[in-house]
Design a protein around this motif. Structure first.
Motif, PDB file in Angstrom:
ATOM      1  N   MET A  91      -6.490  14.077  -8.074  1.00 39.24           N
ATOM      2  CA  MET A  91      -6.419  13.261  -6.865  1.00 39.24           C
ATOM      3  C   MET A  91      -5.352  12.177  -7.049  1.00 39.24           C
ATOM      4  N   LYS A  92      -4.351  12.161  -6.148  1.00 41.14           N
ATOM      5  CA  LYS A  92      -3.297  11.156  -6.242  1.00 41.14           C
ATOM      6  C   LYS A  92      -3.759   9.833  -5.649  1.00 41.14           C
ATOM      7  N   VAL A  93      -3.514   8.759  -6.372  1.00 42.41           N
ATOM      8  CA  VAL A  93      -3.797   7.418  -5.872  1.00 42.41           C
ATOM      9  C   VAL A  93      -2.591   6.963  -5.062  1.00 42.41           C
ATOM     10  N   LYS A  94      -2.794   6.700  -3.779  1.00 38.74           N
ATOM     11  CA  LYS A  94      -1.708   6.302  -2.893  1.00 38.74           C
ATOM     12  C   LYS A  94      -1.449   4.803  -3.003  1.00 38.74           C
ATOM     13  N   PRO A  95      -0.210   4.362  -2.818  1.00 42.42           N
ATOM     14  CA  PRO A  95       0.072   2.925  -2.807  1.00 42.42           C
ATOM     15  C   PRO A  95      -0.514   2.266  -1.564  1.00 42.42           C
ATOM     16  N   LEU A  96      -0.934   1.026  -1.700  1.00 46.73           N
ATOM     17  CA  LEU A  96      -1.517   0.281  -0.592  1.00 46.73           C
ATOM     18  C   LEU A  96      -0.500   0.074   0.520  1.00 46.73           C
ATOM     19  N   THR A  97      -0.976   0.014   1.745  1.00 49.02           N
ATOM     20  CA  THR A  97      -0.096  -0.288   2.876  1.00 49.02           C
ATOM     21  C   THR A  97       0.066  -1.796   3.059  1.00 49.02           C
ATOM     22  N   VAL A  98      -0.920  -2.579   2.656  1.00 49.22           N
ATOM     23  CA  VAL A  98      -0.831  -4.039   2.575  1.00 49.22           C
ATOM     24  C   VAL A  98      -1.499  -4.451   1.272  1.00 49.22           C
ATOM     25  N   GLY A  99      -0.857  -5.348   0.548  1.00 47.72           N
ATOM     26  CA  GLY A  99      -1.392  -5.773  -0.732  1.00 47.72           C
ATOM     27  C   GLY A  99      -0.638  -5.125  -1.880  1.00 47.72           C
ATOM     28  N   PRO A 100      -1.134  -5.339  -3.092  1.00 49.65           N
ATOM     29  CA  PRO A 100      -2.363  -6.072  -3.386  1.00 49.65           C
ATOM     30  C   PRO A 100      -2.207  -7.576  -3.217  1.00 49.65           C
ATOM     31  N   ILE A 101      -3.310  -8.217  -2.804  1.00 54.57           N
ATOM     32  CA  ILE A 101      -3.394  -9.677  -2.783  1.00 54.57           C
ATOM     33  C   ILE A 101      -4.435 -10.077  -3.821  1.00 54.57           C
ATOM     34  N   LEU A 102      -3.989 -10.764  -4.849  1.00 56.80           N
ATOM     35  CA  LEU A 102      -4.899 -11.298  -5.859  1.00 56.80           C
ATOM     36  C   LEU A 102      -5.542 -12.549  -5.281  1.00 56.80           C
ATOM     37  N   ALA A 133      -9.422   0.948  -8.267  1.00 58.75           N
ATOM     38  CA  ALA A 133      -8.654   0.024  -9.113  1.00 58.75           C
ATOM     39  C   ALA A 133      -9.168   0.111 -10.539  1.00 58.75           C
ATOM     40  N   ARG A 134      -8.310  -0.240 -11.473  1.00 57.29           N
ATOM     41  CA  ARG A 134      -8.712  -0.302 -12.873  1.00 57.29           C
ATOM     42  C   ARG A 134      -7.955  -1.435 -13.549  1.00 57.29           C
ATOM     43  N   ILE A 135      -8.465  -1.885 -14.689  1.00 56.73           N
ATOM     44  CA  ILE A 135      -7.912  -3.075 -15.335  1.00 56.73           C
ATOM     45  C   ILE A 135      -7.961  -2.920 -16.852  1.00 56.73           C
ATOM     46  N   ARG A 136      -7.053  -3.638 -17.515  1.00 58.01           N
ATOM     47  CA  ARG A 136      -7.078  -3.700 -18.977  1.00 58.01           C
ATOM     48  C   ARG A 136      -6.521  -5.049 -19.416  1.00 58.01           C
ATOM     49  N   ALA A 137      -7.024  -5.552 -20.506  1.00 52.71           N
ATOM     50  CA  ALA A 137      -6.411  -6.719 -21.129  1.00 52.71           C
ATOM     51  C   ALA A 137      -5.059  -6.303 -21.687  1.00 52.71           C
ATOM     52  N   LEU A 138      -4.074  -7.187 -21.631  1.00 54.31           N
ATOM     53  CA  LEU A 138      -2.728  -6.822 -22.082  1.00 54.31           C
ATOM     54  C   LEU A 138      -2.689  -6.424 -23.548  1.00 54.31           C
ATOM     55  N   GLU A 168      -3.681  -6.621 -16.918  1.00 57.45           N
ATOM     56  CA  GLU A 168      -2.884  -5.745 -16.050  1.00 57.45           C
ATOM     57  C   GLU A 168      -3.861  -4.907 -15.227  1.00 57.45           C
ATOM     58  N   TYR A 169      -3.545  -4.736 -13.951  1.00 56.05           N
ATOM     59  CA  TYR A 169      -4.407  -3.898 -13.118  1.00 56.05           C
ATOM     60  C   TYR A 169      -3.560  -2.909 -12.324  1.00 56.05           C
ATOM     61  N   GLN A 170      -4.189  -1.818 -11.926  1.00 57.43           N
ATOM     62  CA  GLN A 170      -3.606  -0.846 -11.014  1.00 57.43           C
ATOM     63  C   GLN A 170      -4.556  -0.665  -9.845  1.00 57.43           C
ATOM     64  N   ILE A 171      -3.992  -0.498  -8.654  1.00 64.69           N
ATOM     65  CA  ILE A 171      -4.832  -0.408  -7.457  1.00 64.69           C
ATOM     66  C   ILE A 171      -4.150   0.472  -6.421  1.00 64.69           C
ATOM     67  N   GLY A 172      -4.949   1.163  -5.649  1.00 66.26           N
ATOM     68  CA  GLY A 172      -4.456   2.019  -4.568  1.00 66.26           C
ATOM     69  C   GLY A 172      -5.633   2.610  -3.817  1.00 66.26           C
ATOM     70  N   TYR A 173      -5.417   3.745  -3.190  1.00 66.42           N
ATOM     71  CA  TYR A 173      -6.504   4.388  -2.451  1.00 66.42           C
ATOM     72  C   TYR A 173      -6.247   5.883  -2.383  1.00 66.42           C
ATOM     73  N   THR A 220       0.974  -1.667  -9.847  1.00 63.89           N
ATOM     74  CA  THR A 220       0.642  -2.188 -11.170  1.00 63.89           C
ATOM     75  C   THR A 220       1.106  -3.638 -11.254  1.00 63.89           C
ATOM     76  N   LYS A 221       0.173  -4.552 -11.506  1.00 68.37           N
ATOM     77  CA  LYS A 221       0.473  -5.990 -11.551  1.00 68.37           C
ATOM     78  C   LYS A 221      -0.236  -6.630 -12.738  1.00 68.37           C
ATOM     79  N   GLN A 222       0.198  -7.866 -13.052  1.00 70.21           N
ATOM     80  CA  GLN A 222      -0.424  -8.626 -14.126  1.00 70.21           C
ATOM     81  C   GLN A 222      -0.815 -10.006 -13.620  1.00 70.21           C
ATOM     82  N   PHE A 223      -1.841 -10.582 -14.237  1.00 67.66           N
ATOM     83  CA  PHE A 223      -2.273 -11.936 -13.881  1.00 67.66           C
ATOM     84  C   PHE A 223      -3.036 -12.536 -15.046  1.00 67.66           C
ATOM     85  N   GLN A 224      -3.321 -13.830 -14.943  1.00 66.09           N
ATOM     86  CA  GLN A 224      -4.113 -14.521 -15.946  1.00 66.09           C
ATOM     87  C   GLN A 224      -5.371 -15.083 -15.313  1.00 66.09           C
TER      88      GLN A 224
END
Length: 474
Positions: free
Chosen positions: A1-12, A44-49, A84-89, A111-115
């Motif tokens: 199953m392909k994860v599609k890119p968001l049409t709006v976002g991501p907004i952290l 969505a999924r996440i990992r520590a850097l 780091e997180y990845q998100i889509g639908y 794919t984005k990163q945050f603290q």
């Protein structure tokens, strides 16, 4: 199953020491036989850097009622940690997904990163804030993108290594009432389209995907100077339409909604639009100074029945101010608490002198320290202090930042930058504006860097040039 890119976002959105909320929008479509709708499932999924593996993915609902959007909630995170997180639908025929066995292709996901936030009450913080980003919609569909340069400048600061812990947008994130009567939004589809265009311009989209973003509304999320011109019909048509779009795009990822069973509960109808959060040495109370107004029958600013916020919010604000946290108390108010214009404007806090005087007296009599008001609205940026002649221990600070972008000549406001602030007979004390200005009328954004002893207020022109800076001690 392909994860599609968001049409709006991501907004952290809201980020604490152990949780993070991320908004995303999908796009549903009809099945091949056009007899059924393929629903959107957010993932969505996440990992520590410092980890090579992502945690198992989480799935979240993208509701058609909220413009096919939803909010992913990550929990059990560690404070002050890079992730780091990845998100889509993806599209799904059935309501239920076999989460344990689904095979996902993440190659197109964002794919984005945050603290995460700091839980250390003494940790210094640096954040960006501002307001009023005009995005003129012309000829039915074409949007002006010049305002996105402001967010490009913010990104350049971040990419050059300038620490930025959060982004606060304190009103007029959209102008739903372009040129007032011409092209004003009225339907939910028009409001949704406005947000889609506003939040998908490349630089603001990149910024909101990596920096925790907090918002509150002002009048242009509904119409100019709301509710001064509202008809009874507007209250049952325009208002609920505008607020539903506002909740969808600005509040759904905020602390307004509780996290229930590892999900942000945005299904119910909120009874309020104000909220609070904490990061390091900073406490924030993000007010709603627009939708709870009671202007009563009198236009006298001192008339006690004129309320800019209702009693519940007022009591919650006072309780929060007096909670003894000893952090810096930032009150985000879309409109300035002070200084005032030389001529009283009923739309500002100066038009609600009874409540303002009550709040001043509460802060003074309870000896509350480190109180700072953050606001926008007036298309200029400046800072000022308010002292009390009879009480040398009293001080509050006002920081104003506006506009992110305004495509027309800026009108230089006539502010009262010194002398006594207007109050009512509720107090016999004199509150004096001091250490004010200068006022910057260029398109701009502001950076606040603070610890428990002082703050630095910097104003940057839209293209990144430093216009001025000032330090205020507590």
């Amino acid at each position: 199953m392909k994860v599609k890119p968001l049409t709006v976002g991501p907004i952290l959105g809201a980020v604490t020491g152990d949780t993070a909320r991320i908004f995303g929008r999908g796009e549903y479509k009809l099945s091949r036989n056009k007899k059924s709708v393929l629903s959107c499932v957010g993932v969505a999924r996440i990992r520590a850097l410092d980890s090579s593996d992502y945690d198992p993915p989480i799935f979240f609902k993208m509701s058609p009622a909220f413009d096919t959007s939803g909010v992913a909630v990550f929990d059990e995170l560690s404070s002050e940690t890079e992730y780091e997180y990845q998100i889509g639908y993806f599209l799904q025929k059935k309501e239920e997904v076999d989460q344990a066995n689904i095979n996902l292709d993440w190659s197109k996901a964002h794919t984005k990163q945050f603290q995460t936030a700091s839980t250390d009450p003494k940790k210094s913080r640096s954040f960006i804030f501002g307001s009023c980003r005009y995005l003129l919609k012309l000829f039915g569909s074409w949007f002006d993108d010049r305002g996105d340069k402001t967010f490009e400048s913010i990104l350049k600061q971040i990419n050059s290594g300038t620490t930025t812990n959060s982004l606060l947008m304190v009103g007029d994130q959209i102008y739903a009432d372009d040129l007032n009567a011409i092209g004003a939004d009225r339907t939910i589809e028009e409001f949704f389209s406005r947000y889609q265009e506003t939040f998908t311009q490349p630089h603001i989209r990149e910024l909101m995907g990596q920096i925790p973003t907090y918002m509150t509304l002002d009048d242009h999320e509904i119409e100019d100077n709301w509710p001064s011109k509202a008809s009874p019909k507007d209250w049952v048509t325009l208002f609920p339409t505008a607020i539903h779009a506002y909740i969808t795009y600005q509040m759904s990822h905020s602390p307004l909604f509780e996290i229930v069973d590892d999900k942000a509960d945005v299904i119910g109808s909120p009874s309020k639009l104000w909220y609070k959060f904490t990061d390091g040495c900073c406490d924030f109370f993000v007010t709603d100074t627009r939708t709870e107004r009671d202007e009563a029958e009198s236009s006298d600013p001192a008339f006690e029945e004129r309320e800019i916020i209702n009693e519940d919010q007022f009591e919650a604000l006072k309780k929060w101010l007096a909670d003894g946290s000893e952090r810096v108390k930032f009150v985000a108010s879309a409109i300035p608490f002070f200084p005032d214009f030389k001529k009283t404007e009923l739309d500002k806090w100066s038009g609600y002198l009874h409540q303002r005087t009550q709040l001043l007296e509460f802060i003074r009599t309870n000896k509350i320290k480190r109180v700072v008001f953050l606001s926008g609205d007036v298309h200029c940026s400046m800072s000022a202090e308010l002292l009390c002649e009879e009480d040398p221990d009293f001080k509050i600070i006002s920081l104003i930042s506006s506009a992110f972008f305004w495509p027309y000549p800026h009108k230089s406001g006539s502010f009262q930058l010194s002398g006594k602030l207007k109050t009512t007979s509720l107090t016999s004390h004199s509150y004096t504006v001091t250490n004010a200005g200068p006022a910057h009328f260029d398109d701009n954004f502001s950076r606040v860097t603070c610890d428990l002893n002082s703050l630095k207020f910097q104003v940057f022109q839209r293209l990144g040039k430093l216009l001025g800076e000032k330090e205020h001690s507590f």
